[in-house]
Motif scaffolding. Sequence first.
Motif, PDB file in Angstrom:
ATOM      1  N   ALA A   1       0.835  -1.208   0.000  1.00 35.63           N
ATOM      2  CA  ALA A   1       0.000   0.000   0.000  1.00 35.63           C
ATOM      3  C   ALA A   1       0.871   1.259   0.000  1.00 35.63           C
ATOM      4  O   ALA A   1       0.572   2.235  -0.695  1.00 35.63           O
ATOM      5  CB  ALA A   1      -0.925   0.000   1.215  1.00 35.63           C
ATOM      6  N   ALA A   2       1.972   1.220   0.752  1.00 29.76           N
ATOM      7  CA  ALA A   2       2.845   2.397   0.860  1.00 29.76           C
ATOM      8  C   ALA A   2       3.533   2.712  -0.465  1.00 29.76           C
ATOM      9  O   ALA A   2       3.557   3.867  -0.903  1.00 29.76           O
ATOM     10  CB  ALA A   2       3.888   2.182   1.952  1.00 29.76           C
ATOM     11  N   VAL A   3       4.093   1.683  -1.132  1.00 31.03           N
ATOM     12  CA  VAL A   3       4.821   1.964  -2.375  1.00 31.03           C
ATOM     13  C   VAL A   3       3.867   2.396  -3.485  1.00 31.03           C
ATOM     14  O   VAL A   3       4.215   3.260  -4.313  1.00 31.03           O
ATOM     15  CB  VAL A   3       5.666   0.748  -2.833  1.00 31.03           C
ATOM     16  CG1 VAL A   3       6.732   0.412  -1.810  1.00 31.03           C
ATOM     17  CG2 VAL A   3       4.811  -0.455  -3.141  1.00 31.03           C
ATOM     18  N   LEU A   4       2.663   1.831  -3.515  1.00 25.62           N
ATOM     19  CA  LEU A   4       1.713   2.247  -4.548  1.00 25.62           C
ATOM     20  C   LEU A   4       1.208   3.656  -4.281  1.00 25.62           C
ATOM     21  O   LEU A   4       0.994   4.441  -5.216  1.00 25.62           O
ATOM     22  CB  LEU A   4       0.542   1.262  -4.632  1.00 25.62           C
ATOM     23  CG  LEU A   4       0.889  -0.150  -5.115  1.00 25.62           C
ATOM     24  CD1 LEU A   4      -0.387  -0.958  -5.341  1.00 25.62           C
ATOM     25  CD2 LEU A   4       1.721  -0.129  -6.392  1.00 25.62           C
ATOM     26  N   TRP A   5       1.012   3.993  -3.019  1.00 23.27           N
ATOM     27  CA  TRP A   5       0.572   5.355  -2.706  1.00 23.27           C
ATOM     28  C   TRP A   5       1.661   6.370  -3.040  1.00 23.27           C
ATOM     29  O   TRP A   5       1.403   7.388  -3.676  1.00 23.27           O
ATOM     30  CB  TRP A   5       0.187   5.464  -1.233  1.00 23.27           C
ATOM     31  CG  TRP A   5      -0.230   6.853  -0.861  1.00 23.27           C
ATOM     32  CD1 TRP A   5      -1.328   7.529  -1.305  1.00 23.27           C
ATOM     33  CD2 TRP A   5       0.465   7.748   0.005  1.00 23.27           C
ATOM     34  NE1 TRP A   5      -1.364   8.791  -0.752  1.00 23.27           N
ATOM     35  CE2 TRP A   5      -0.277   8.948   0.042  1.00 23.27           C
ATOM     36  CE3 TRP A   5       1.627   7.652   0.750  1.00 23.27           C
ATOM     37  CZ2 TRP A   5       0.127  10.046   0.817  1.00 23.27           C
ATOM     38  CZ3 TRP A   5       2.034   8.736   1.509  1.00 23.27           C
ATOM     39  CH2 TRP A   5       1.278   9.913   1.534  1.00 23.27           C
ATOM     40  N   LEU A   6       2.887   6.078  -2.637  1.00 17.48           N
ATOM     41  CA  LEU A   6       3.987   6.997  -2.931  1.00 17.48           C
ATOM     42  C   LEU A   6       4.213   7.114  -4.436  1.00 17.48           C
ATOM     43  O   LEU A   6       4.499   8.192  -4.956  1.00 17.48           O
ATOM     44  CB  LEU A   6       5.262   6.523  -2.235  1.00 17.48           C
ATOM     45  CG  LEU A   6       5.264   6.635  -0.706  1.00 17.48           C
ATOM     46  CD1 LEU A   6       6.499   5.966  -0.124  1.00 17.48           C
ATOM     47  CD2 LEU A   6       5.193   8.092  -0.266  1.00 17.48           C
ATOM     48  N   GLY A   7       4.071   6.000  -5.142  1.00 19.20           N
ATOM     49  CA  GLY A   7       4.240   6.026  -6.585  1.00 19.20           C
ATOM     50  C   GLY A   7       3.209   6.883  -7.290  1.00 19.20           C
ATOM     51  O   GLY A   7       3.472   7.429  -8.371  1.00 19.20           O
ATOM     52  N   SER A   8       2.033   7.026  -6.681  1.00 19.15           N
ATOM     53  CA  SER A   8       0.974   7.811  -7.320  1.00 19.15           C
ATOM     54  C   SER A   8       1.328   9.296  -7.407  1.00 19.15           C
ATOM     55  O   SER A   8       0.752  10.025  -8.223  1.00 19.15           O
ATOM     56  CB  SER A   8      -0.347   7.637  -6.562  1.00 19.15           C
ATOM     57  OG  SER A   8      -0.300   8.261  -5.281  1.00 19.15           O
ATOM     58  N   PHE A   9       2.277   9.766  -6.590  1.00 18.40           N
ATOM     59  CA  PHE A   9       2.689  11.171  -6.673  1.00 18.40           C
ATOM     60  C   PHE A   9       3.273  11.488  -8.057  1.00 18.40           C
ATOM     61  O   PHE A   9       3.168  12.617  -8.530  1.00 18.40           O
ATOM     62  CB  PHE A   9       3.732  11.484  -5.595  1.00 18.40           C
ATOM     63  CG  PHE A   9       3.146  11.749  -4.242  1.00 18.40           C
ATOM     64  CD1 PHE A   9       3.032  13.033  -3.757  1.00 18.40           C
ATOM     65  CD2 PHE A   9       2.701  10.711  -3.437  1.00 18.40           C
ATOM     66  CE1 PHE A   9       2.500  13.295  -2.509  1.00 18.40           C
ATOM     67  CE2 PHE A   9       2.156  10.952  -2.186  1.00 18.40           C
ATOM     68  CZ  PHE A   9       2.047  12.252  -1.712  1.00 18.40           C
ATOM     69  N   VAL A  10       3.907  10.502  -8.676  1.00 16.51           N
ATOM     70  CA  VAL A  10       4.474  10.710 -10.012  1.00 16.51           C
ATOM     71  C   VAL A  10       3.373  11.099 -10.994  1.00 16.51           C
ATOM     72  O   VAL A  10       3.521  12.049 -11.783  1.00 16.51           O
ATOM     73  CB  VAL A  10       5.190   9.432 -10.487  1.00 16.51           C
ATOM     74  CG1 VAL A  10       5.669   9.582 -11.929  1.00 16.51           C
ATOM     75  CG2 VAL A  10       6.357   9.097  -9.565  1.00 16.51           C
ATOM     76  N   PHE A  11       2.254  10.395 -10.939  1.00 13.63           N
ATOM     77  CA  PHE A  11       1.174  10.644 -11.896  1.00 13.63           C
ATOM     78  C   PHE A  11       0.347  11.873 -11.505  1.00 13.63           C
ATOM     79  O   PHE A  11      -0.256  12.512 -12.362  1.00 13.63           O
ATOM     80  CB  PHE A  11       0.305   9.391 -12.001  1.00 13.63           C
ATOM     81  CG  PHE A  11       1.094   8.200 -12.444  1.00 13.63           C
ATOM     82  CD1 PHE A  11       1.392   8.009 -13.779  1.00 13.63           C
ATOM     83  CD2 PHE A  11       1.589   7.294 -11.512  1.00 13.63           C
ATOM     84  CE1 PHE A  11       2.167   6.927 -14.190  1.00 13.63           C
ATOM     85  CE2 PHE A  11       2.358   6.212 -11.901  1.00 13.63           C
ATOM     86  CZ  PHE A  11       2.651   6.025 -13.255  1.00 13.63           C
TER      87      PHE A  11
END
Length: 240
Positions: A134-144
């Motif tokens: 959940a953490a890596v997917l949430w943090l990754g969403s900042f890119v988009f």
Amino acid sequence: MTTLIRLEILRTLRNKRYLMFTVLYPALLYVFFISAYSGGDVAGGVPAKSYFMVSMATFGAVGAVLTGSAQRISLERRSGWVRQLRLTALPGRAYTVGKIAACAVTTLPAILVVFAIGAVEGVQLSAGRWLGLAAVLWLGSFVFAALGVALGYAAAPDAVQPIVMIVYMLMALFGGTWFPVGDSLVAFARFDPVYLYNRLAAFVQPGQGLDGVAVAGMAGFLALFVAAAAFLYRRDTRAA
């Protein structure tokens, strides 16, 4: 800036269209895909329930931030709201950062709903891996989220919706959202932020660790998109 972020989050969560297309739609697609595979494996021997749980969570997260930020910014530019904000004490960088942060927060429902269905369907992970995923997917969403802000300022208000949808679907198509990326396409897929986004979740598979190349690639895309969003915001300011 915190007031702006809170306002943006509330506006998004009250939007029925957001709930339908970025929360419910990926969840329904997840159920469809695992039913189509009848609980089997996809290419590479990865369980379909695990593979599509990740890909549909990322699909919903990318949709939430791309469509939400880009289209809302275009509407605010058309209505004159952005021009009004420039007359306040709010710095331009605070507006951009606030938009990115608010959009990224709204990805959590899209991710967690698909995770909940995956858990019900039998995806088994340790508590640490659930939290880490959940953490890596949430943090990754900042890119988009940053990409959405850039597109919101790059395109004319009348053209932003089709442009966002084309970008969104092409990245999903070649990023492993609908099917695993074959060996012949990996060399090209590495330049697709959605592919790197999905690769962030590889550590949940047995014998896999966090993909350092994917982390570095996502960090690079984040820097690129933030810089583009800041440049396009300043250009829009000068044009106004």
